[in-house]
Each structure stands twice: as structure tokens, then as C-alpha cells.
Design a protein around this motif. Structure first.
Motif, PDB file in Angstrom:
ATOM      1  N   ILE A  69     -65.984 -11.104 -60.140  1.00  0.00           N
ATOM      2  CA  ILE A  69     -64.976 -10.629 -61.095  1.00  0.00           C
ATOM      3  C   ILE A  69     -65.431  -9.340 -61.761  1.00  0.00           C
ATOM      4  O   ILE A  69     -64.760  -8.308 -61.689  1.00  0.00           O
ATOM      5  N   GLY A  70     -66.583  -9.382 -62.432  1.00  0.00           N
ATOM      6  CA  GLY A  70     -67.030  -8.225 -63.205  1.00  0.00           C
ATOM      7  C   GLY A  70     -67.228  -6.988 -62.353  1.00  0.00           C
ATOM      8  O   GLY A  70     -66.771  -5.891 -62.709  1.00  0.00           O
ATOM      9  N   LYS A  71     -67.912  -7.137 -61.228  1.00  0.00           N
ATOM     10  CA  LYS A  71     -68.136  -5.978 -60.370  1.00  0.00           C
ATOM     11  C   LYS A  71     -66.826  -5.452 -59.798  1.00  0.00           C
ATOM     12  O   LYS A  71     -66.661  -4.247 -59.576  1.00  0.00           O
ATOM     13  N   LYS A  72     -65.873  -6.341 -59.543  1.00  0.00           N
ATOM     14  CA  LYS A  72     -64.551  -5.897 -59.075  1.00  0.00           C
ATOM     15  C   LYS A  72     -63.854  -5.074 -60.146  1.00  0.00           C
ATOM     16  O   LYS A  72     -63.248  -4.032 -59.839  1.00  0.00           O
ATOM     17  N   TRP A  73     -63.926  -5.499 -61.395  1.00  0.00           N
ATOM     18  CA  TRP A  73     -63.310  -4.726 -62.478  1.00  0.00           C
ATOM     19  C   TRP A  73     -63.886  -3.312 -62.560  1.00  0.00           C
ATOM     20  O   TRP A  73     -63.187  -2.374 -62.901  1.00  0.00           O
ATOM     21  N   ILE A  74     -65.169  -3.191 -62.272  1.00  0.00           N
ATOM     22  CA  ILE A  74     -65.820  -1.876 -62.356  1.00  0.00           C
ATOM     23  C   ILE A  74     -65.399  -0.981 -61.199  1.00  0.00           C
ATOM     24  O   ILE A  74     -65.141   0.217 -61.385  1.00  0.00           O
ATOM     25  N   HIS A  75     -65.269  -1.539 -60.002  1.00  0.00           N
ATOM     26  CA  HIS A  75     -65.140  -0.731 -58.782  1.00  0.00           C
ATOM     27  C   HIS A  75     -63.730  -0.608 -58.214  1.00  0.00           C
ATOM     28  O   HIS A  75     -63.469   0.312 -57.438  1.00  0.00           O
ATOM     29  N   THR A  76     -62.834  -1.524 -58.538  1.00  0.00           N
ATOM     30  CA  THR A  76     -61.575  -1.615 -57.791  1.00  0.00           C
ATOM     31  C   THR A  76     -60.386  -1.835 -58.717  1.00  0.00           C
ATOM     32  O   THR A  76     -60.401  -2.762 -59.534  1.00  0.00           O
ATOM     33  N   ARG A  77     -59.346  -1.011 -58.562  1.00  0.00           N
ATOM     34  CA  ARG A  77     -58.108  -1.225 -59.303  1.00  0.00           C
ATOM     35  C   ARG A  77     -57.327  -2.375 -58.674  1.00  0.00           C
ATOM     36  O   ARG A  77     -57.344  -2.563 -57.461  1.00  0.00           O
ATOM     37  N   GLU A  78     -56.633  -3.107 -59.512  1.00  0.00           N
ATOM     38  CA  GLU A  78     -55.853  -4.239 -59.042  1.00  0.00           C
ATOM     39  C   GLU A  78     -54.849  -3.787 -57.981  1.00  0.00           C
ATOM     40  O   GLU A  78     -54.112  -2.823 -58.163  1.00  0.00           O
ATOM     41  N   GLY A  79     -54.832  -4.509 -56.847  1.00  0.00           N
ATOM     42  CA  GLY A  79     -53.885  -4.201 -55.783  1.00  0.00           C
ATOM     43  C   GLY A  79     -54.315  -3.083 -54.857  1.00  0.00           C
ATOM     44  O   GLY A  79     -53.583  -2.756 -53.907  1.00  0.00           O
ATOM     45  N   GLU A  80     -55.491  -2.488 -55.093  1.00  0.00           N
ATOM     46  CA  GLU A  80     -55.970  -1.400 -54.253  1.00  0.00           C
ATOM     47  C   GLU A  80     -57.181  -1.860 -53.438  1.00  0.00           C
ATOM     48  O   GLU A  80     -57.737  -2.925 -53.660  1.00  0.00           O
TER      49      GLU A  80
ATOM     50  N   GLU B 245     -65.305  10.108 -62.785  1.00  0.00           N
ATOM     51  CA  GLU B 245     -65.358   9.838 -64.228  1.00  0.00           C
ATOM     52  C   GLU B 245     -65.001   8.395 -64.588  1.00  0.00           C
ATOM     53  O   GLU B 245     -65.661   7.764 -65.411  1.00  0.00           O
ATOM     54  N   GLU B 246     -63.943   7.880 -63.980  1.00  0.00           N
ATOM     55  CA  GLU B 246     -63.524   6.530 -64.347  1.00  0.00           C
ATOM     56  C   GLU B 246     -64.593   5.505 -63.994  1.00  0.00           C
ATOM     57  O   GLU B 246     -64.849   4.574 -64.773  1.00  0.00           O
ATOM     58  N   LEU B 247     -65.228   5.644 -62.848  1.00  0.00           N
ATOM     59  CA  LEU B 247     -66.287   4.708 -62.480  1.00  0.00           C
ATOM     60  C   LEU B 247     -67.438   4.781 -63.468  1.00  0.00           C
ATOM     61  O   LEU B 247     -67.961   3.738 -63.902  1.00  0.00           O
ATOM     62  N   MET B 248     -67.854   5.997 -63.836  1.00  0.00           N
ATOM     63  CA  MET B 248     -68.966   6.137 -64.782  1.00  0.00           C
ATOM     64  C   MET B 248     -68.619   5.486 -66.124  1.00  0.00           C
ATOM     65  O   MET B 248     -69.467   4.863 -66.765  1.00  0.00           O
ATOM     66  N   GLU B 249     -67.377   5.640 -66.541  1.00  0.00           N
ATOM     67  CA  GLU B 249     -66.954   5.054 -67.808  1.00  0.00           C
ATOM     68  C   GLU B 249     -66.936   3.533 -67.740  1.00  0.00           C
ATOM     69  O   GLU B 249     -67.346   2.848 -68.686  1.00  0.00           O
ATOM     70  N   ARG B 250     -66.487   2.987 -66.631  1.00  0.00           N
ATOM     71  CA  ARG B 250     -66.450   1.537 -66.485  1.00  0.00           C
ATOM     72  C   ARG B 250     -67.862   0.943 -66.416  1.00  0.00           C
ATOM     73  O   ARG B 250     -68.126  -0.112 -67.011  1.00  0.00           O
ATOM     74  N   ILE B 251     -68.757   1.608 -65.687  1.00  0.00           N
ATOM     75  CA  ILE B 251     -70.151   1.150 -65.668  1.00  0.00           C
ATOM     76  C   ILE B 251     -70.712   1.110 -67.084  1.00  0.00           C
ATOM     77  O   ILE B 251     -71.355   0.138 -67.508  1.00  0.00           O
ATOM     78  N   THR B 252     -70.453   2.177 -67.837  1.00  0.00           N
ATOM     79  CA  THR B 252     -71.007   2.302 -69.182  1.00  0.00           C
ATOM     80  C   THR B 252     -70.399   1.284 -70.134  1.00  0.00           C
ATOM     81  O   THR B 252     -71.093   0.712 -70.987  1.00  0.00           O
ATOM     82  N   GLU B 253     -69.103   1.032 -70.014  1.00  0.00           N
ATOM     83  CA  GLU B 253     -68.475   0.015 -70.856  1.00  0.00           C
ATOM     84  C   GLU B 253     -69.084  -1.357 -70.584  1.00  0.00           C
ATOM     85  O   GLU B 253     -69.312  -2.142 -71.516  1.00  0.00           O
ATOM     86  N   SER B 254     -69.345  -1.654 -69.316  1.00  0.00           N
ATOM     87  CA  SER B 254     -69.998  -2.920 -68.982  1.00  0.00           C
ATOM     88  C   SER B 254     -71.378  -3.009 -69.623  1.00  0.00           C
ATOM     89  O   SER B 254     -71.756  -4.051 -70.184  1.00  0.00           O
ATOM     90  N   THR B 255     -72.130  -1.915 -69.555  1.00  0.00           N
ATOM     91  CA  THR B 255     -73.449  -1.876 -70.203  1.00  0.00           C
ATOM     92  C   THR B 255     -73.331  -2.128 -71.696  1.00  0.00           C
ATOM     93  O   THR B 255     -74.159  -2.838 -72.287  1.00  0.00           O
ATOM     94  N   LYS B 256     -72.304  -1.565 -72.322  1.00  0.00           N
ATOM     95  CA  LYS B 256     -72.119  -1.727 -73.774  1.00  0.00           C
ATOM     96  C   LYS B 256     -72.026  -3.206 -74.144  1.00  0.00           C
ATOM     97  O   LYS B 256     -72.588  -3.644 -75.166  1.00  0.00           O
ATOM     98  N   ALA B 257     -71.347  -3.995 -73.324  1.00  0.00           N
ATOM     99  CA  ALA B 257     -71.244  -5.428 -73.608  1.00  0.00           C
ATOM    100  C   ALA B 257     -72.618  -6.086 -73.612  1.00  0.00           C
ATOM    101  O   ALA B 257     -72.926  -6.916 -74.478  1.00  0.00           O
ATOM    102  N   THR B 258     -73.469  -5.696 -72.661  1.00  0.00           N
ATOM    103  CA  THR B 258     -74.803  -6.293 -72.581  1.00  0.00           C
ATOM    104  C   THR B 258     -75.675  -5.887 -73.752  1.00  0.00           C
ATOM    105  O   THR B 258     -76.327  -6.730 -74.379  1.00  0.00           O
ATOM    106  N   ILE B 259     -75.715  -4.592 -74.071  1.00  0.00           N
ATOM    107  CA  ILE B 259     -76.632  -4.169 -75.131  1.00  0.00           C
ATOM    108  C   ILE B 259     -76.147  -4.626 -76.505  1.00  0.00           C
ATOM    109  O   ILE B 259     -76.960  -4.883 -77.391  1.00  0.00           O
ATOM    110  N   ASP B 260     -74.837  -4.780 -76.672  1.00  0.00           N
ATOM    111  CA  ASP B 260     -74.346  -5.332 -77.934  1.00  0.00           C
ATOM    112  C   ASP B 260     -74.731  -6.799 -78.067  1.00  0.00           C
ATOM    113  O   ASP B 260     -75.035  -7.277 -79.167  1.00  0.00           O
TER     114      ASP B 260
END
Length: 333
Positions: A183-194, A202-217
Motif C-alpha cells: 500500500i504505502g510504496k504504491k502511494w509513493i510510486h503510482t497514481r490510482e488507475g495508472e 518533483e512529485e515523486l520526491m515530494e511523496r518520498i519526503t512526505e512519507s519520511t515526515k511521518a516516520t520522523i514525527d
């Protein structure tokens, strides 16, 4: 700074130190690529490592040639009192292969020699959702359910290139590496239905970073970071034995309690090399818009892109990136 960079664009452009603003963090550096060097930098940033500790490590595909040496990790865990009961933590992969299922993953761990301490496949028994404060693309991330069993996390990273992220530092290690495999890795790498891997730049870098934010918080002050700049191919360790050859000099080991400062310092060290030493890795970073990892971390309040680089080999003096690379070991495996 250009309006494009302020707007979250410009991930293909390296931002020189002189153009950065804000406070400075401390990054420790040693050229000593050995178990002793690893211990030396870790002991500078381990003050809040308490309780049950997970060591987030990329354990690699079968026979991967560039992963952090097992003996280094074994010696670190056995020599530091707080790490004697530490557990290496991983998650299964999004792509099908030798780490796709927990059973496959455990066989690969044996092949690669990660048998000297427990290894927890954190998504072996399901998932847990953790919030992403200030997320643009996601409001929560799906992690391996075991992640919340840990009180502290040591992010131990082999710094290198990455086929989609441009470079793989601490941000990539936990942004992708703590997300569960389905689930999580799919959210980072793949848009729904694609198709798979439809998200890039840019979008991939932002999604990776948002995922990291959850961990460090989640871990708060009980998380720290070590990057090993050795055997740096343009390929990630997820490519295993098929990784591109190493053409970048070995540098050393860096550590910080600031994830952005650490990854930024590693990128700066690459850019401080001669063109014949860094051109392949620089091209990989820029063509994938990898610098957006760094600017996104700064926008999300995850650290500072300015820092003091402390040389542990020379009486802990402050140094520049160019001084740090003066005696690089050229094209060394």
C-alpha cells in the motif's frame, strides 16, 4: 532563489551553499571507512537512542556488491551498549523479486549474511497508518505494523544514486523503506488507475519526503542518521548484482541528528568533486530532479540545508566540502 524553486520546482538544479538561508546544523565526518569509523560518527549522534531500537538498513538484493559491509554493522551493534539488543528493520518491496514476500525476503537475508542479529520485516503482519503533518499529496502513510513497536530508530544508509530518486540518502531509506510493500510504496510510486511507477520527478520526491515526515514525527528526537559514502554507483542497492559500475570515489562516513543537513552535505560532497569523478552521479541526480528531495524537506520543516561540517579526523575542526574531498580514494571498490 528563483520563483520556480520557491514553488517546488527546480529539482534538477543544484542550489549552491551561498544561496541557502536559515540556521546551521552539525554534521560529523570521517574519512575512515571501517567499523571504527562507523562507530566514531555514530557515537557523536546517539544521545537519544533509547529503549527498543530499530536499525533501518537497506539489506540489499541477493549478492548486491555495494551494500554496507555486514561486519561493520555487526561490530557496531555488538560494541555500543544501547545497540546490543537492536533489531535490523526492513519492509517488503513493491516490485516482484527476491524481497517481494516475507518468505522471499528472509531467504535473501540469509544469502546476504544478515544472520548475526534479528531482522524484523515490519510489514510481515500487516500495516499501521501514521499521519503526515503538512502533506501535499498524502495525509497519512501506510507503514509496516511493527514500526510502532520501536522506541528509537537508527537510520543507517548507504548513500548512492537511485534510478528514480536521483540519489538515495537517509530520506529515501526511510521514506520508501519504512512504507509497506503493497500500500504505502504504491502511494509513493503510482497514481490510482495508472501503470506502476507512473509518478516521477518533483512529485515523486515530494511523496518520498512526505512519507519520511511521518516516520520522523513518530520517533521525534529518538531518531538519528548515518550515511556511508562508499561504493557509490548511480544504481540503488535494490538493483543488486545488476547495479551499474562504481565510478565515483569513496568519501567517508557522515552523521547528524538533522536528516536534511546530512543528505545535503552528502550531495555537496559529490558536487565538490572533480567533473571526471562526479559526472555520472551528478547527471543521475539532476535528470531525476533529485534536488527536490532536499528543498521539500526544508519546506516541511524537517531540518536545515546549512550546516557545520566537523572533521573527526583532525581534532573536530570545521571544514569545507572541498577540504573534505581533497584526499578522496579514487574509483575504489
Amino acid at each position: 532563489m528563483s520563483d520556480n524553486i520557491k514553488a517546488g520546482k527546480g529539482g534538477e538544479r543544484y542550489v549552491p551553499y551561498s544561496e541557502r538561508a536559515g540556521n546551521e546544523s552539525i554534521v560529523y565526518f570521517t574519512r575512515d571507512l571501517s567499523p571504527e569509523g562507523l562507530k566514531k560518527v555514530y557515537e557523536k549522534v546517539n544521545g537519544e537512542m533509547k529503549g527498543r531500537i530499530g536499525v533501518k538498513l537497506h539489506t540489499g538484493e541477493p549478492h548486491g556488491p555495494n551494500i554496507i559491509p555486514r561486519e561493520w554493522v555487526k561490530e557496531l551493534l555488538s560494541s555500543e551498549p544501547e545497540l546490543k539488543d537492536a533489531v535490523i528493520v526492513e519492509t517488503n518491496t513493491y516490485y516482484e523479486g527476491d524481497r517481494y514476500t516475507t518468505e522471499q525476503h528472509r531467504r535473501t537475508l540469509e544469502v546476504n549474511g544478515w544472520t548475526f542479529c534479528p531482522v524484523d520485516i515490519m510489514d510481515a503482519d500487516g500495516t499501521v497508518m501514521l499521519p503526515i503533518e503538512g502533506g501535499k499529496w498524502m495525509k497519512e502513510m501506510c507503514h509496516g505494523s511493527h514500526m510502532t513497536d520501536y522506541d528509537s530508530m537508527l537510520v543507517l544508509t548507504h548513500f548512492k544514486g537511485h534510478v528514480m530518486g536521483g540519489f538515495g540518502g537517509s530520506n529515501k531509506n526511510i521514506g520508501i523503506g519504512c512504507a509497506d510493500g503493497r500500500i504505502g510504496k504504491k502511494w509513493i510510486h503510482t497514481r490510482e488507475g495508472e501503470d506502476m511507477w507512473s509518478i516521477a520527478e518533483e512529485e515523486l520526491m515530494e511523496r518520498i519526503t512526505e512519507s519520511t515526515k511521518a516516520t520522523i514525527d513518530f520517533f521525534g528526537k529518538h531518531i538519528t542518521y548515518v550515511n556511508v559514502m562508499r561504493n557509490m554507483s548511480v544504481s540503488c542497492d535494490c538493483e543488486g548484482a545488476a547495479a551499474e559500475p562504481v565510478v565515483t570515489p569513496n568519501v567517508g562516513i557522515l552523521a547528524s541528528t538533522d536528516i536534511l543537513a546530512l543528505d545535503q552535505a552528502c550531495v555537496d560532497l559529490v558536487y565538490a568533486m572533480r567533473e571526471d569523478e562526479n559526472h555520472a552521479l551528478v547527471e543521475r541526480i539532476e535528470t531525476r530532479h533529485g534536488h527536490r528531495q532536499l528543498s521539500c524537506m526544508k519546506e516541511m520543516g524537517m531540518g536545515n540545508d546549512k550546516y557545520v561540517l566537523i572533521d573527526l579526523d583532525h581534532d573536530e575542526v570545521r571544514m569545507t566540502q572541498k577540504q573534505a574531498v581533497e584526499d578522496l580514494e579514487p574509483f575504489s571498490l
